[in-house]
Design an enzyme around this catalytic site. Structure first.
Site, PDB file in Angstrom:
ATOM      1  N   CYS A   1       0.835  -1.194   0.000  1.00  0.00           N
ATOM      2  CA  CYS A   1       0.000   0.000   0.000  1.00  0.00           C
ATOM      3  C   CYS A   1       0.870   1.244   0.000  1.00  0.00           C
ATOM      4  O   CYS A   1       1.480   1.577   1.002  1.00  0.00           O
ATOM      5  CB  CYS A   1      -0.893   0.004   1.226  1.00  0.00           C
ATOM      6  SG  CYS A   1      -2.597  -0.236   0.799  1.00  0.00           S
TER       7      CYS A   1
ATOM      8  N   GLU B   1     -15.834   4.498   6.751  1.00  0.00           N
ATOM      9  CA  GLU B   1     -14.422   4.854   6.664  1.00  0.00           C
ATOM     10  C   GLU B   1     -13.827   4.914   8.066  1.00  0.00           C
ATOM     11  O   GLU B   1     -12.731   4.456   8.320  1.00  0.00           O
ATOM     12  CB  GLU B   1     -14.267   6.199   5.957  1.00  0.00           C
ATOM     13  CG  GLU B   1     -12.829   6.567   5.704  1.00  0.00           C
ATOM     14  CD  GLU B   1     -12.706   7.909   5.000  1.00  0.00           C
ATOM     15  OE1 GLU B   1     -11.569   8.295   4.725  1.00  0.00           O
ATOM     16  OE2 GLU B   1     -13.730   8.562   4.732  1.00  0.00           O
TER      17      GLU B   1
ATOM     18  N   HIS C   1      -6.599  -3.745  -1.205  1.00  0.00           N
ATOM     19  CA  HIS C   1      -5.150  -3.525  -1.362  1.00  0.00           C
ATOM     20  C   HIS C   1      -4.794  -2.887  -2.703  1.00  0.00           C
ATOM     21  O   HIS C   1      -3.758  -3.182  -3.289  1.00  0.00           O
ATOM     22  CB  HIS C   1      -4.368  -4.827  -1.156  1.00  0.00           C
ATOM     23  CG  HIS C   1      -4.340  -5.224   0.281  1.00  0.00           C
ATOM     24  ND1 HIS C   1      -5.207  -6.158   0.805  1.00  0.00           N
ATOM     25  CD2 HIS C   1      -3.600  -4.767   1.312  1.00  0.00           C
ATOM     26  CE1 HIS C   1      -4.973  -6.267   2.106  1.00  0.00           C
ATOM     27  NE2 HIS C   1      -4.013  -5.436   2.448  1.00  0.00           N
TER      28      HIS C   1
END
Length: 146
Positions: free
Chosen positions: A39, A130, A86
């Site tokens: 990431c 989130e 990912h």
């Protein structure tokens, strides 16, 4: 009013995805990878989103379910995990090269993907969490930010 015995039942299923929204433009991809791993997120933009998908419809008299849960999982895998998990959204997902990768737009992207895979009319809502505080609910027309 009487509720029909086969009125819609609601089923929710949850997936966790980890997606990234940025990386350092000044480094090569290789350096980014070395530095930031899978990431690329020097700006702390790696997000763990929790996605809650709600389907509803008539209960199938044979299975006793709105839809087979294995099928639902497979649809979620294809519409959510494969394109987003990912990934660097801005770089790896063509949709987000033209659309800003906000949580709202992630919800719309997931909705559109699921709509193509699920039986017609069964998808009720997509929630993208989130953070605990920032939750987006999308029901196909208006986006509700909690």
């Amino acid at each position: 009013g009487e509720l029909g015995s086969r009125a819609g039942r609601i089923h929710e299923d949850v997936e966790q995805i980890h997606a990234c929204l940025s990386h350092s433009k000044s480094l090569s991809d290789e350096e980014n990878l070395k530095l930031f791993g899978k990431c690329n997120n020097p700006n702390g933009h790696g997000h763990n989103y929790k996605v809650v998908v709600t389907v509803r419809g008539e209960i199938d008299p044979v299975s006793g379910m709105v839809m087979n849960l294995t099928d639902l999982k497979e649809c979620m895998q294809a519409a959510i995990m494969e394109p987003l998990d990912h990934k660097n959204l801005d770089k790896d997902v063509p949709y987000f090269s033209e659309v800003v990768s906000t949580t709202e737009n992630v919800a719309v992207f997931i909705w559109d993907g699921l709509q193509k895979l699920l039986p017609q009319g069964i998808l009720y809502k997509v929630e993208v969490h989130e953070t605990e505080q920032n939750v987006v609910v999308y029901k196909g027309e208006e986006t509700i930010v909690k």
